[in-house]
Design a protein around this motif. Structure first.
Motif, mmCIF file in Angstrom:
data_model
loop_
_atom_site.group_PDB
_atom_site.id
_atom_site.type_symbol
_atom_site.label_atom_id
_atom_site.label_comp_id
_atom_site.label_asym_id
_atom_site.label_seq_id
_atom_site.Cartn_x
_atom_site.Cartn_y
_atom_site.Cartn_z
ATOM 1 N N UNK A 51 48.236 19.386 -30.865
ATOM 2 C CA UNK A 51 46.976 19.841 -30.273
ATOM 3 C C UNK A 51 46.732 19.110 -28.957
ATOM 4 N N UNK A 52 45.664 19.522 -28.278
ATOM 5 C CA UNK A 52 45.201 18.844 -27.059
ATOM 6 C C UNK A 52 43.893 18.149 -27.406
ATOM 7 N N UNK A 53 43.729 16.906 -26.938
ATOM 8 C CA UNK A 53 42.597 16.074 -27.329
ATOM 9 C C UNK A 53 41.837 15.583 -26.107
ATOM 10 N N UNK A 54 40.544 15.348 -26.316
ATOM 11 C CA UNK A 54 39.683 14.756 -25.288
ATOM 12 C C UNK A 54 39.006 13.541 -25.917
ATOM 13 N N UNK A 55 39.218 12.362 -25.339
ATOM 14 C CA UNK A 55 38.646 11.122 -25.851
ATOM 15 C C UNK A 55 37.599 10.637 -24.861
ATOM 16 N N UNK A 56 36.388 10.412 -25.336
ATOM 17 C CA UNK A 56 35.328 9.876 -24.483
ATOM 18 C C UNK A 56 35.508 8.363 -24.395
ATOM 19 N N UNK A 57 35.632 7.840 -23.179
ATOM 20 C CA UNK A 57 35.907 6.411 -23.027
ATOM 21 C C UNK A 57 34.701 5.526 -23.335
ATOM 22 N N UNK A 58 33.508 6.083 -23.372
ATOM 23 C CA UNK A 58 32.323 5.294 -23.707
ATOM 24 C C UNK A 58 32.161 5.108 -25.198
ATOM 25 N N UNK A 59 32.335 6.171 -25.951
ATOM 26 C CA UNK A 59 32.105 6.128 -27.397
ATOM 27 C C UNK A 59 33.392 6.035 -28.204
ATOM 28 N N UNK A 116 43.752 12.790 -41.311
ATOM 29 C CA UNK A 116 43.805 13.148 -39.885
ATOM 30 C C UNK A 116 44.511 14.488 -39.710
ATOM 31 N N UNK A 117 45.642 14.659 -40.377
ATOM 32 C CA UNK A 117 46.402 15.906 -40.248
ATOM 33 C C UNK A 117 45.600 17.123 -40.701
ATOM 34 N N UNK A 118 44.832 16.982 -41.758
ATOM 35 C CA UNK A 118 44.040 18.123 -42.239
ATOM 36 C C UNK A 118 42.991 18.532 -41.211
ATOM 37 N N UNK A 119 42.437 17.576 -40.480
ATOM 38 C CA UNK A 119 41.481 17.912 -39.429
ATOM 39 C C UNK A 119 42.163 18.665 -38.287
ATOM 40 N N UNK A 120 43.367 18.246 -37.936
ATOM 41 C CA UNK A 120 44.108 18.919 -36.869
ATOM 42 C C UNK A 120 44.514 20.313 -37.311
ATOM 43 N N UNK A 121 44.972 20.442 -38.546
ATOM 44 C CA UNK A 121 45.373 21.760 -39.072
ATOM 45 C C UNK A 121 44.194 22.716 -39.144
ATOM 46 N N UNK A 122 43.007 22.187 -39.440
ATOM 47 C CA UNK A 122 41.800 23.012 -39.510
ATOM 48 C C UNK A 122 41.563 23.685 -38.174
ATOM 49 N N UNK A 123 41.851 22.979 -37.098
ATOM 50 C CA UNK A 123 41.689 23.530 -35.747
ATOM 51 C C UNK A 123 42.717 24.620 -35.495
ATOM 52 N N UNK A 124 43.950 24.404 -35.943
ATOM 53 C CA UNK A 124 45.011 25.391 -35.751
ATOM 54 C C UNK A 124 44.679 26.703 -36.477
ATOM 55 N N UNK A 125 44.052 26.587 -37.647
ATOM 56 C CA UNK A 125 43.746 27.772 -38.445
ATOM 57 C C UNK A 125 42.526 28.512 -37.923
ATOM 58 N N UNK A 126 41.602 27.751 -37.297
ATOM 59 C CA UNK A 126 40.344 28.350 -36.828
ATOM 60 C C UNK A 126 40.504 28.992 -35.529
#
Length: 126
Positions: A51-59, A116-126
């Protein structure tokens, strides 16, 4: 970085903290040759294999682009680590957290944690 904002628990981070953290993270990303990671404003974008991720550097919050939240919580510090003080070491735990998340997600194909993987897979399915 740690002097610019003494409160790690605060949702607020100063412009100085943002600039310093972005500089540190950019330099580390460049030095490590992480070509699929880039710093843009207050975010780090990481292109993993899954997947592609965005990490907020403040939080330190992570979103799987286009917008699903990914919950990865850093391990608690040990009490012995809190007792050790090195005057030349960076004490900004949030920068360390962001960098560790960049490294983890840059190599997301190696993640073995099913939570962690289940959260990433949830995105792939949605």
């Amino acid at each position: 970085v740690s002097v610019a904002n003494a409160s790690e628990d605060s949702d607020y981070w100063s412009a100085e903290t943002q600039a310093a953290r972005a500089s540190v993270v950019s330099n580390i990303v460049q030095q490590l040759g992480l070509k699929r990671a880039s710093v843009e404003d207050q975010f780090v974008f990481v292109e993993g294999k899954l997947a592609r991720y965005r990490i907020h550097m403040g939080s330190g919050n992570i979103h799987i682009v286009p917008g699903n939240y990914l919950c990865i919580v850093p391990e608690n510090k040990t009490k012995s680590a809190d007792k050790l003080y090195l005057p030349f070491a960076d004490t900004d735990a949030k920068t360390s957290e962001v960098i560790s998340k960049i490294l983890l997600l840059h190599n997301d194909q190696r993640i073995k944690d099913e939570t962690i993987l289940s959260q990433i897979r949830r995105t792939e399915q949605g």
